[in-house]
Design a protein around this motif. Structure first.
Motif, PDB file in Angstrom:
ATOM      1  N   LEU A  82     -47.007 149.876  68.364  1.00  0.00           N
ATOM      2  CA  LEU A  82     -46.618 148.684  67.620  1.00  0.00           C
ATOM      3  C   LEU A  82     -45.731 147.816  68.495  1.00  0.00           C
ATOM      4  CD1 LEU A  82     -45.547 150.370  64.243  1.00  0.00           C
ATOM      5  CD2 LEU A  82     -47.845 149.659  64.938  1.00  0.00           C
ATOM      6  N   VAL A  83     -46.031 146.539  68.557  1.00  0.00           N
ATOM      7  CA  VAL A  83     -45.188 145.595  69.297  1.00  0.00           C
ATOM      8  C   VAL A  83     -44.379 144.814  68.283  1.00  0.00           C
ATOM      9  CG1 VAL A  83     -45.135 143.691  70.943  1.00  0.00           C
ATOM     10  CG2 VAL A  83     -46.936 145.425  71.102  1.00  0.00           C
ATOM     11  N   MET A  84     -43.042 144.957  68.354  1.00  0.00           N
ATOM     12  CA  MET A  84     -42.163 144.299  67.382  1.00  0.00           C
ATOM     13  C   MET A  84     -41.499 143.075  67.986  1.00  0.00           C
ATOM     14  SD  MET A  84     -40.186 147.251  65.175  1.00  0.00           S
ATOM     15  CE  MET A  84     -39.297 145.964  64.280  1.00  0.00           C
ATOM     16  N   GLU A  85     -41.322 142.093  67.121  1.00  0.00           N
ATOM     17  CA  GLU A  85     -40.602 140.881  67.519  1.00  0.00           C
ATOM     18  C   GLU A  85     -39.950 140.309  66.266  1.00  0.00           C
ATOM     19  OE1 GLU A  85     -42.023 136.604  69.000  1.00  0.00           O
ATOM     20  OE2 GLU A  85     -42.333 138.173  70.507  1.00  0.00           O
ATOM     21  N   GLY A 132     -40.856 146.566  72.276  1.00  0.00           N
ATOM     22  CA  GLY A 132     -40.438 145.192  72.027  1.00  0.00           C
ATOM     23  C   GLY A 132     -39.122 144.906  72.715  1.00  0.00           C
ATOM     24  N   ALA A 133     -38.729 143.654  72.655  1.00  0.00           N
ATOM     25  CA  ALA A 133     -37.494 143.241  73.317  1.00  0.00           C
ATOM     26  C   ALA A 133     -36.285 143.810  72.580  1.00  0.00           C
ATOM     27  CB  ALA A 133     -37.423 141.713  73.357  1.00  0.00           C
ATOM     28  N   SER A 134     -35.135 143.834  73.275  1.00  0.00           N
ATOM     29  CA  SER A 134     -33.890 144.282  72.644  1.00  0.00           C
ATOM     30  C   SER A 134     -33.567 143.378  71.457  1.00  0.00           C
ATOM     31  CB  SER A 134     -32.744 144.235  73.656  1.00  0.00           C
ATOM     32  OG  SER A 134     -32.976 145.147  74.701  1.00  0.00           O
ATOM     33  N   GLY A 135     -33.117 143.996  70.363  1.00  0.00           N
ATOM     34  CA  GLY A 135     -32.782 143.226  69.176  1.00  0.00           C
ATOM     35  C   GLY A 135     -33.950 143.014  68.237  1.00  0.00           C
ATOM     36  N   ALA A 136     -35.109 143.591  68.569  1.00  0.00           N
ATOM     37  CA  ALA A 136     -36.281 143.409  67.704  1.00  0.00           C
ATOM     38  C   ALA A 136     -36.190 144.271  66.447  1.00  0.00           C
ATOM     39  CB  ALA A 136     -37.558 143.732  68.476  1.00  0.00           C
ATOM     40  N   GLY A 137     -35.309 145.299  66.440  1.00  0.00           N
ATOM     41  CA  GLY A 137     -35.146 146.160  65.276  1.00  0.00           C
ATOM     42  C   GLY A 137     -35.733 147.539  65.451  1.00  0.00           C
ATOM     43  N   LYS A 138     -36.003 147.934  66.711  1.00  0.00           N
ATOM     44  CA  LYS A 138     -36.658 149.233  66.951  1.00  0.00           C
ATOM     45  C   LYS A 138     -35.746 150.405  66.564  1.00  0.00           C
ATOM     46  CE  LYS A 138     -37.295 148.583  71.341  1.00  0.00           C
ATOM     47  NZ  LYS A 138     -36.485 147.367  71.426  1.00  0.00           N
ATOM     48  N   SER A 139     -34.500 150.429  67.051  1.00  0.00           N
ATOM     49  CA  SER A 139     -33.596 151.547  66.752  1.00  0.00           C
ATOM     50  C   SER A 139     -33.210 151.588  65.285  1.00  0.00           C
ATOM     51  CB  SER A 139     -32.343 151.457  67.627  1.00  0.00           C
ATOM     52  OG  SER A 139     -32.669 151.648  68.984  1.00  0.00           O
ATOM     53  N   THR A 140     -33.297 150.434  64.610  1.00  0.00           N
ATOM     54  CA  THR A 140     -33.007 150.392  63.177  1.00  0.00           C
ATOM     55  C   THR A 140     -33.985 151.259  62.395  1.00  0.00           C
ATOM     56  OG1 THR A 140     -32.061 148.169  63.371  1.00  0.00           O
ATOM     57  CG2 THR A 140     -32.793 148.849  61.178  1.00  0.00           C
ATOM     58  N   LEU A 141     -35.224 151.383  62.912  1.00  0.00           N
ATOM     59  CA  LEU A 141     -36.216 152.215  62.232  1.00  0.00           C
ATOM     60  C   LEU A 141     -35.729 153.663  62.129  1.00  0.00           C
ATOM     61  CD1 LEU A 141     -39.496 150.902  63.940  1.00  0.00           C
ATOM     62  CD2 LEU A 141     -38.446 150.132  61.796  1.00  0.00           C
ATOM     63  N   ALA A 142     -35.148 154.174  63.225  1.00  0.00           N
ATOM     64  CA  ALA A 142     -34.643 155.554  63.225  1.00  0.00           C
ATOM     65  C   ALA A 142     -33.479 155.696  62.253  1.00  0.00           C
ATOM     66  CB  ALA A 142     -34.218 155.946  64.631  1.00  0.00           C
ATOM     67  N   TYR A 163     -28.097 144.283  58.460  1.00  0.00           N
ATOM     68  CA  TYR A 163     -26.729 144.798  58.522  1.00  0.00           C
ATOM     69  C   TYR A 163     -25.778 143.789  57.902  1.00  0.00           C
ATOM     70  CZ  TYR A 163     -28.690 148.138  61.875  1.00  0.00           C
ATOM     71  OH  TYR A 163     -29.446 149.116  62.473  1.00  0.00           O
ATOM     72  N   ASP A 164     -26.102 142.512  58.121  1.00  0.00           N
ATOM     73  CA  ASP A 164     -25.343 141.402  57.561  1.00  0.00           C
ATOM     74  C   ASP A 164     -26.361 140.500  56.859  1.00  0.00           C
ATOM     75  OD1 ASP A 164     -24.053 138.968  57.112  1.00  0.00           O
ATOM     76  OD2 ASP A 164     -22.729 139.216  58.837  1.00  0.00           O
ATOM     77  N   PRO A 165     -26.120 140.140  55.590  1.00  0.00           N
ATOM     78  CA  PRO A 165     -27.108 139.316  54.875  1.00  0.00           C
ATOM     79  C   PRO A 165     -27.485 138.038  55.606  1.00  0.00           C
ATOM     80  CG  PRO A 165     -25.404 140.106  53.365  1.00  0.00           C
ATOM     81  CD  PRO A 165     -24.966 140.498  54.748  1.00  0.00           C
ATOM     82  N   ALA A 166     -26.580 137.526  56.425  1.00  0.00           N
ATOM     83  CA  ALA A 166     -26.873 136.273  57.139  1.00  0.00           C
ATOM     84  C   ALA A 166     -27.789 136.491  58.343  1.00  0.00           C
ATOM     85  CB  ALA A 166     -25.563 135.624  57.586  1.00  0.00           C
ATOM     86  N   ARG A 167     -28.032 137.751  58.700  1.00  0.00           N
ATOM     87  CA  ARG A 167     -28.845 138.016  59.895  1.00  0.00           C
ATOM     88  C   ARG A 167     -29.859 139.116  59.592  1.00  0.00           C
ATOM     89  NH1 ARG A 167     -27.987 141.593  64.260  1.00  0.00           N
ATOM     90  NH2 ARG A 167     -29.137 141.005  66.126  1.00  0.00           N
ATOM     91  N   PRO A 168     -31.032 138.769  59.060  1.00  0.00           N
ATOM     92  CA  PRO A 168     -32.056 139.770  58.748  1.00  0.00           C
ATOM     93  C   PRO A 168     -32.528 140.485  60.016  1.00  0.00           C
ATOM     94  CG  PRO A 168     -32.574 137.645  57.744  1.00  0.00           C
ATOM     95  CD  PRO A 168     -31.451 137.412  58.708  1.00  0.00           C
ATOM     96  N   ILE A 169     -32.756 141.798  59.887  1.00  0.00           N
ATOM     97  CA  ILE A 169     -33.250 142.578  61.015  1.00  0.00           C
ATOM     98  C   ILE A 169     -34.742 142.900  60.843  1.00  0.00           C
ATOM     99  CG2 ILE A 169     -32.986 144.717  62.328  1.00  0.00           C
ATOM    100  CD1 ILE A 169     -30.665 142.805  62.658  1.00  0.00           C
ATOM    101  N   LEU A 170     -35.109 143.463  59.697  1.00  0.00           N
ATOM    102  CA  LEU A 170     -36.505 143.788  59.401  1.00  0.00           C
ATOM    103  C   LEU A 170     -36.981 142.908  58.260  1.00  0.00           C
ATOM    104  CD1 LEU A 170     -36.395 147.709  59.547  1.00  0.00           C
ATOM    105  CD2 LEU A 170     -36.892 146.083  61.400  1.00  0.00           C
ATOM    106  N   GLN A 171     -38.178 142.338  58.401  1.00  0.00           N
ATOM    107  CA  GLN A 171     -38.683 141.382  57.411  1.00  0.00           C
ATOM    108  C   GLN A 171     -40.093 141.773  56.976  1.00  0.00           C
ATOM    109  OE1 GLN A 171     -37.680 137.190  58.465  1.00  0.00           O
ATOM    110  NE2 GLN A 171     -37.003 138.064  60.424  1.00  0.00           N
TER     111      GLN A 171
END
Length: 622
Positions: free
Chosen positions: A570-573, A395-405, A371-379
Motif C-alpha cells: 500500500l502506498v500512503m499519502e 510512503g513519505a514521512s508523516g503519511a500516517g504509517k506508524s499510526t497504523l501500528a 492526534y489533534d482535531p485540527a490536523r487529521p492523520i488518517l482519512q
C-alpha cells in the motif's frame, strides 16, 4: 474529571485543582479498612498509654502529699513513698510499653497501605494512554509518586502517633482537672487551645500555598535535571553543559527563594504559638499557686498541675509544626491521588471479552484518526491483511504509517465520528480486552528502547517465562547470538540506560529477537531493519520472512527493497491509500511507487559508485 477524548485531550501538565483535605482522607481510608482489626488494637493501646501517662502526675501529687509528715516519722518515710515510687516506675514503663505496642501493631497497616497505594499508582500509570506518557515530565511525576508514598507514612506517624494521642490526653486531663480541682483550670486550658488552634490553622493555611509552590519548583528543577541526564549525548553534541547547568540553577534558585519565604512564615508561626502557650502556662500556675497560698489546694496539687502542663504542652508545642506537616502530607497525597484519578483515554468496554483468534485476519474499515482535531492523520483508510499474509505500507514521512501500528495496539482509539473500526477476525478491537489483543501482536519498533538490564533480560521480556535455551534460539534467529557470546559477560552483559551501550543495529536485533521469542499470530515490523547494514539486513530479512510465514504481518518501511516480497503493498499519502498492488504491479503502473523505487535505486547506485571511487583513491594513496 471528564474523560479525555481525541477532541479534548488530557494534559498531564495541568493537574486538576487540589481536593479538600477531607476528600483526600476519604480516598485514603479504604486502604486502612483492610486492617481494621489492627487499627482498633492500636487505638486501644493509645488510650491505655495515655491513661498510664496521666497516672504519673496523680502519683506525684500523692507522693508529695505523703511526704508532708512530721519530721522523724519512720513509718511514713519507709512505707508510703516506697510504694508510690514503685507505682510511679511501673506507670512510666507501662506508658512506653503501650506506645511501642501501638506502633508495632499498626506498622503492618501503615506499610501495607503505602505498598498498595504505590502499586495501584504504578499499575494505573501503565494503564494510561500513550498521549499521557508522551506529554508527561518523567522527573516531576516520579517525584510526586515518591513524595506521596512518603507522605502516607508521615501522615500516619504525625496523626496517629502524635496529634491524636495529644488530643486524647488533653481531653482526659481536662476531665481530671475538673474533678480534682475546679473548672477554672479547664476554662483556661480550653481558651488557650481555642486561640492556639485558630492561630495555628489560619497561619498554616496561609503558608500552604508557599509549600505548594516549593513542591512545584522542586519538581520542575528535578525534571530539568533528569531530562538533561537522559539526553546526555545530545548535551555533549552541542556543548550545552553550561546551558543545562544554568537551567538547573535557575530552578534551584527559584526553589531556594520559595524555601526562604516558607521559613519566614514558619518562624512567625512558632513565635506566635510560644506566646500563646507561655500565657496559658502563666495563668494556670498563678491559679494553682494562689490556691496553695489560700489553703484551697495542697502542695501536691501544685506539683500535679505543673506535671500535667509539662506533659501536655511539650507535645502541644509541636502541634503547629505537626499540623503543617500533616497538611503537607495531605497535599503530597493529593498529587498522587490526582494521578490515580486520571481517567484512561483508552479503556476496556464494559463486559469486554478476550480476543478469539482463528486466522488473525486484520481489517481497517473507513478509519479516521487525528492526534489533534485540527490536523487529521488518517482519512477514511480501508484495507485488509488476510490471515497468514504480509501487507506492506510505504510512503513519505508523516503519511500516517506508524499510526497504523499504534491504532492496532489500541494505544489510541479510532475516531467515532466516521464510524470506522479495526477488526481482528471480525471482532472490533474496541470490544475486546486490551490485554488479550496485545498478547496476540508482536512489534519490532523503529526506535528501540531497552531496559537498563542484561541482554538476556531484554530478550526474555518478549516472554518472561522463557528458558535460556529459548532466549538463545531467538538471538540466533535475529543474528545477534555471536555478538552476545563474544562479550566478556555474554548474555549477562548490561546494556545501560535505554540500551545506550549497544549500537542502533544491535538494539534493533535485540528487539527482533524479543518479538521472535513472543511468537504471536500478528506481527508488525516498523522499519525493523532500518538501523542495520546491508549485509545484516539481507540476512535478517530472510529470518523475518521465515518468522512471518503463516502469520498476519504488517510491514512499515521506507526502503522499498525490504517489502518487495510482500503479498500486497500500500502506498500512503496524506492519510489515504493512493496505490495498492504487488511489487511488480506497482512498478508496471508507473506511479508514485515506481518513482520512489527509481529514486532509491538511483541513490543506491550513486552511493555504490562513490564508495568504489573512494576505495580506488585509497589504493592510489597507499
Amino acid at each position: 474529571m471528564r474523560r479525555a477524548t481525541l477532541d479534548s485531550p488530557a494534559d498531564p501538565a495541568t493537574p486538576a485543582g487540589p481536593r479538600s483535605d477531607w476528600a483526600t482522607l476519604q480516598r485514603l481510608l479504604p486502604f486502612f479498612w483492610a486492617y481494621k482489626g489492627r487499627v482498633a488494637a492500636a487505638l486501644a493501646f493509645l488510650v491505655a498509654a495515655k491513661l498510664a501517662n496521666l497516672g504519673v502526675p496523680l502519683l506525684l501529687k500523692e507522693l508529695v502529699d505523703a511526704l508532708d509528715v512530721k519530721p522523724g516519722d519512720p513509718q511514713a518515710l519507709a512505707v508510703v513513698p516506697a510504694g508510690l515510687l514503685l507505682a510511679y516506675a511501673l506507670l512510666r514503663l507501662s506508658t512506653t510499653l503501650f506506645t511501642e505496642l501501638r506502633e508495632l501493631v499498626f506498622a503492618k497497616a501503615t506499610h501495607g497501605a503505602a505498598r498498595e497505594i504505590a502499586l495501584q499508582t504504578f499499575r494505573h500509570l501503565h494503564a494510561l494512554s500513550l498521549r499521557f506518557h508522551l506529554e508527561r515530565q518523567t522527573g516531576g511525576m516520579t517525584r510526586d509518586i515518591e513524595r506521596g508514598t512518603r507522605a502516607l507514612q508521615s501522615l500516619v506517624s504525625y496523626s496517629l502517633y502524635t496529634i491524636l494521642p495529644t488530643l486524647v490526653e488533653l481531653a482526659l486531663a481536662m476531665v481530671l482537672l475538673a474533678r480534682m480541682l475546679d473548672l477554672g483550670f479547664v476554662w483556661i486550658t480550653l481558651a488557650a487551645l481555642g486561640v492556639y488552634a485558630v492561630f495555628t490553622i489560619s497561619i498554616t493555611e496561609w503558608r500552604t500555598h508557599y509549600r505548594r509552590e516549593m513542591n512545584l519548583l522542586d519538581s520542575q528543577a528535578h525534571s530539568k535535571a533528569v531530562d538533561a541526564l537522559l539526553n546526555y549525548e545530545t548535551v555533549k553534541y552541542f556543548n550545552n553543559e553550561d546551558f543545562e547547568a544554568r537551567r538547573y540553577d535557575q530552578g534551584l534558585d527559584a526553589y531556594r527563594r520559595a524555601q526562604i519565604k516558607s521559613q519566614g512564615t514558619l518562624s512567625l508561626l512558632n513565635v506566635g504559638q510560644q506566646a500563646i502557650i507561655a500565657t496559658s502556662l502563666l495563668a494556670m500556675l498563678w491559679r494553682a499557686t494562689t490556691g496553695v497560698v489560700e489553703g484551697r489546694l495542697s502542695l501536691g496539687d501544685l506539683v500535679m498541675v505543673n506535671a500535667l502542663l509539662i506533659q501536655l504542652y511539650i507535645p502541644l508545642n509541636f502541634l503547629g509544626v505537626l499540623y503543617r506537616e500533616v497538611k503537607q502530607s495531605l497535599t503530597d497525597l493529593d498529587k498522587m491521588f490526582t494521578l490515580l484519578s486520571r481517567e484512561r483515554e483508552v479503556a476496556d468496554a464494559p463486559g469486554a471479552a478476550p480476543l478469539q483468534v482463528a486466522g488473525a485476519a486484520v481489517r481497517f474499515e473507513d478509519v479516521h484518526f487525528a492526534y489533534d482535531p485540527a490536523r487529521p492523520i488518517l482519512q477514511g483508510l480501508s484495507f485488509e491483511i488476510p490471515a497468514g499474509k504480509t501487507v506492506a505500507v510505504v510512503g513519505a514521512s508523516g503519511a500516517g504509517k506508524s499510526t497504523l501500528a499504534r491504532l492496532l495496539y489500541r494505544f489510541y482509539d479510532v475516531s467515532t465520528e466516521g464510524g470506522g473500526r479495526i477488526t481482528v477476525d471480525g471482532q472490533d478491537i474496541r470490544t475486546v480486552t486490551q490485554d488479550s489483543l496485545r498478547r496476540h501482536i508482536g512489534i519490532v519498533p523503529q526506535d528501540t528502547v531497552l531496559f537498563n538490564d542484561t541482554i538476556a533480560y531484554n530478550i526474555a521480556y518478549g516472554r518472561t517465562g522463557a528458558s535460556r535455551e529459548e532466549v538463545e534460539a531467538a538471538a540466533r534467529a535475529a543474528h545477534i547470538h555471536d555478538f552476545i557470546v563474544a562479550q566478556p559477560k555474554g548474555y549477562d552483559t548490561l546494556v545501560g540506560e535505554r540500551g545506550l551501550k549497544l549500537s542502533g543495529g544491535e538494539k534493533q536485533r535485540v528487539a527482533i529477537a524479543r518479538t521472535l521469542l513472543k511468537n504471536p499470530p500478528i506481527l508488525i515490523f516498523d522499519e525493523a531493519t532500518s538501523a542495520l547494514d546491508s549485509a545484516n539486513e539481507r540476512a535478517i530479512q530472510s529470518e523475518l520472512a521465515s518468522a512471518s510465514a503463516g502469520k498476519t504481518t504488517l510491514v512499515i518501511a521506507h526502503r522499498l527493497s525490504t517489502v518487495a516480497e510482500a503479498h500486497e503493498i500500500l502506498v500512503m499519502e496524506a492519510g489515504q491509500v493512493v496505490e495498492r498492488g504487488s511489487h511488480q504491479d506497482l512498478l508496471a503502473m508507473g506511479g508514485r511507487y515506481a518513482r520512489m523505487w527509481a529514486l532509491q535505486h538511483a541513490g543506491q547506485g550513486a552511493g555504490a559508485a562513490g564508495a568504489q571511487e573512494t576505495a580506488s583513491h585509497g589504493h592510489q594513496v597507499a
